[in-house]
Scaffold this active site. Sequence first.
Site, mmCIF file in Angstrom:
data_model
loop_
_atom_site.group_PDB
_atom_site.id
_atom_site.type_symbol
_atom_site.label_atom_id
_atom_site.label_comp_id
_atom_site.label_asym_id
_atom_site.label_seq_id
_atom_site.Cartn_x
_atom_site.Cartn_y
_atom_site.Cartn_z
ATOM 1 N N ASN A 24 0.765 -1.214 0.014
ATOM 2 C CA ASN A 24 -0.068 0.006 0.053
ATOM 3 C C ASN A 24 0.999 1.337 -0.262
ATOM 4 O O ASN A 24 1.401 1.460 1.198
ATOM 5 C CB ASN A 24 -0.942 -0.061 1.148
ATOM 6 C CG ASN A 24 -1.772 1.091 1.542
ATOM 7 O OD1 ASN A 24 -1.706 2.088 0.567
ATOM 8 N ND2 ASN A 24 -2.538 1.394 2.472
ATOM 9 N N TRP A 25 0.850 2.045 -1.124
ATOM 10 C CA TRP A 25 1.994 3.034 -1.226
ATOM 11 C C TRP A 25 1.283 4.121 -0.386
ATOM 12 O O TRP A 25 1.922 5.346 -0.490
ATOM 13 C CB TRP A 25 2.052 3.275 -2.684
ATOM 14 C CG TRP A 25 2.728 2.130 -3.642
ATOM 15 C CD1 TRP A 25 3.195 1.008 -3.063
ATOM 16 C CD2 TRP A 25 2.982 2.352 -4.981
ATOM 17 N NE1 TRP A 25 3.544 0.186 -4.083
ATOM 18 C CE2 TRP A 25 3.667 1.112 -5.154
ATOM 19 C CE3 TRP A 25 2.817 3.396 -5.998
ATOM 20 C CZ2 TRP A 25 4.046 0.627 -6.644
ATOM 21 C CZ3 TRP A 25 3.494 3.058 -7.265
ATOM 22 C CH2 TRP A 25 4.006 1.720 -7.451
ATOM 23 N N LYS A 26 0.072 4.492 -0.187
ATOM 24 C CA LYS A 26 -0.538 5.444 0.415
ATOM 25 C C LYS A 26 -0.318 6.826 -0.682
ATOM 26 O O LYS A 26 -0.218 6.520 -1.807
ATOM 27 C CB LYS A 26 0.087 5.663 1.802
ATOM 28 C CG LYS A 26 -0.159 4.425 2.703
ATOM 29 C CD LYS A 26 -0.016 4.578 4.186
ATOM 30 C CE LYS A 26 0.075 3.092 5.022
ATOM 31 N NZ LYS A 26 0.202 3.131 6.275
ATOM 32 N N HIS B 87 -9.752 1.122 5.712
ATOM 33 C CA HIS B 87 -8.211 1.246 6.281
ATOM 34 C C HIS B 87 -8.137 2.324 7.450
ATOM 35 O O HIS B 87 -9.186 3.155 7.434
ATOM 36 C CB HIS B 87 -7.277 1.773 5.135
ATOM 37 C CG HIS B 87 -5.840 1.927 5.927
ATOM 38 N ND1 HIS B 87 -5.308 2.584 6.699
ATOM 39 C CD2 HIS B 87 -4.827 0.893 5.410
ATOM 40 C CE1 HIS B 87 -4.034 2.201 6.579
ATOM 41 N NE2 HIS B 87 -3.526 1.466 5.873
ATOM 42 N N GLU C 209 -6.672 4.547 8.532
ATOM 43 C CA GLU C 209 -6.344 6.142 8.181
ATOM 44 C C GLU C 209 -7.494 6.494 7.277
ATOM 45 O O GLU C 209 -7.857 8.027 7.496
ATOM 46 C CB GLU C 209 -5.213 6.013 7.051
ATOM 47 C CG GLU C 209 -3.745 5.864 7.835
ATOM 48 C CD GLU C 209 -2.688 5.371 6.898
ATOM 49 O OE1 GLU C 209 -2.837 5.397 5.878
ATOM 50 O OE2 GLU C 209 -1.875 4.767 7.775
ATOM 51 N N GLU D 207 -4.640 -4.977 10.925
ATOM 52 C CA GLU D 207 -3.433 -4.009 10.819
ATOM 53 C C GLU D 207 -3.681 -3.051 12.496
ATOM 54 O O GLU D 207 -4.659 -2.297 12.451
ATOM 55 C CB GLU D 207 -3.716 -2.638 9.870
ATOM 56 C CG GLU D 207 -3.588 -3.391 8.576
ATOM 57 C CD GLU D 207 -3.010 -2.432 7.615
ATOM 58 O OE1 GLU D 207 -2.173 -2.556 6.891
ATOM 59 O OE2 GLU D 207 -3.745 -1.299 7.462
ATOM 60 N N GLY E 146 3.200 2.311 10.794
ATOM 61 C CA GLY E 146 4.102 3.270 10.589
ATOM 62 C C GLY E 146 4.950 3.564 11.925
ATOM 63 O O GLY E 146 5.535 4.706 11.676
ATOM 64 N N SER F 264 4.079 -2.050 10.322
ATOM 65 C CA SER F 264 5.458 -2.179 10.016
ATOM 66 C C SER F 264 6.246 -3.572 9.937
ATOM 67 O O SER F 264 7.095 -3.809 10.174
ATOM 68 C CB SER F 264 5.934 -1.761 11.602
ATOM 69 O OG SER F 264 5.689 -0.493 11.943
ATOM 70 N N GLY G 184 3.132 -1.100 4.277
ATOM 71 C CA GLY G 184 3.163 0.460 3.779
ATOM 72 C C GLY G 184 4.513 0.892 3.493
ATOM 73 O O GLY G 184 5.103 0.364 2.270
ATOM 74 N N GLY G 185 5.292 1.365 4.527
ATOM 75 C CA GLY G 185 6.519 2.002 4.272
ATOM 76 C C GLY G 185 7.536 1.221 3.346
ATOM 77 O O GLY G 185 8.227 1.569 2.491
#
Length: 257
Positions: A9-11, A95, A97, A167, A173, A213, A234-235
């Site tokens: 997930n590149w966000k 999600h 976010e 998640e 993150g 993470s 993610g990251g």
Amino acid sequence: MRKKIVAGNWKMNTDKLKGSLLTHTVMEETNPGNFEVIFFPPFPFLSDIALISCQKQGFSLGAQNISEFDNGAFTGEVSAEMIASIPCKYVLVGHSERRMYFNENADVLNKKLLKAYQHGLIPLFCCGEPISERENDNYLDFVSIQIKESLFDLTADQLKNTVIAYEPIWAIGTGKTANPSQAQEMHALIRNVLEEKFDQNLVESIPILYGGSVNSSNASELFSQPDVDGGLVGGASLKAEEFIKIIASMETVLRNK
Ligand code: 13P
């Protein structure tokens, strides 16, 4: 065996050129024969990444969001029908976010889930507790409620076309991953909750991914848990080398099963 998945997930990160390069590099260096790698780029690059990701087996595309509405005067929104026409196979729904920053409550999420099914998209439904719920020892109940309010009204056919991601918000993150037994405990709980409503064989077939993470050092241990069917990354999915290693971890885990 349940489908295994490594998703990135590149966000709201990267740009068209870097995103395309990242996709090319990952695809050149990996061969997901018996599992699926999904890219979730931002909307503006979906078509570009679609052209790249369709060139090799094992790679798929997903959107990070869809509108709860069909079409019309909703400036800035993107419909499920548009996403399906790219074509995308998956869409993220729920999600944390989106729940937190865009006030997406259970009612909105249910509408989005239905739009996804209506247009043949597979929703990757996300759930997970904030740190306060974990500290109060209420985390299992918290996630059970998220599962019940969003998934219990689905038909068996709809649930069959669903992927779940656990998640924990405190792990997103932060570099603070749930340890493998914490992930396993919640994934097993999610399956038990679903079995209160759905047939056991159906529930057994639903992939449940872990997100929060995930990196190249912790992926193997997480993916080795019996109820952890992969990761929503993610990251680390924005760094080709890291994401390639995470995909390689899945290959190794499956080889040793
Ligand atoms: P990180 O891997 O950056 O913690 O993000 C997880 C996530 O939210 C994926 O959807």
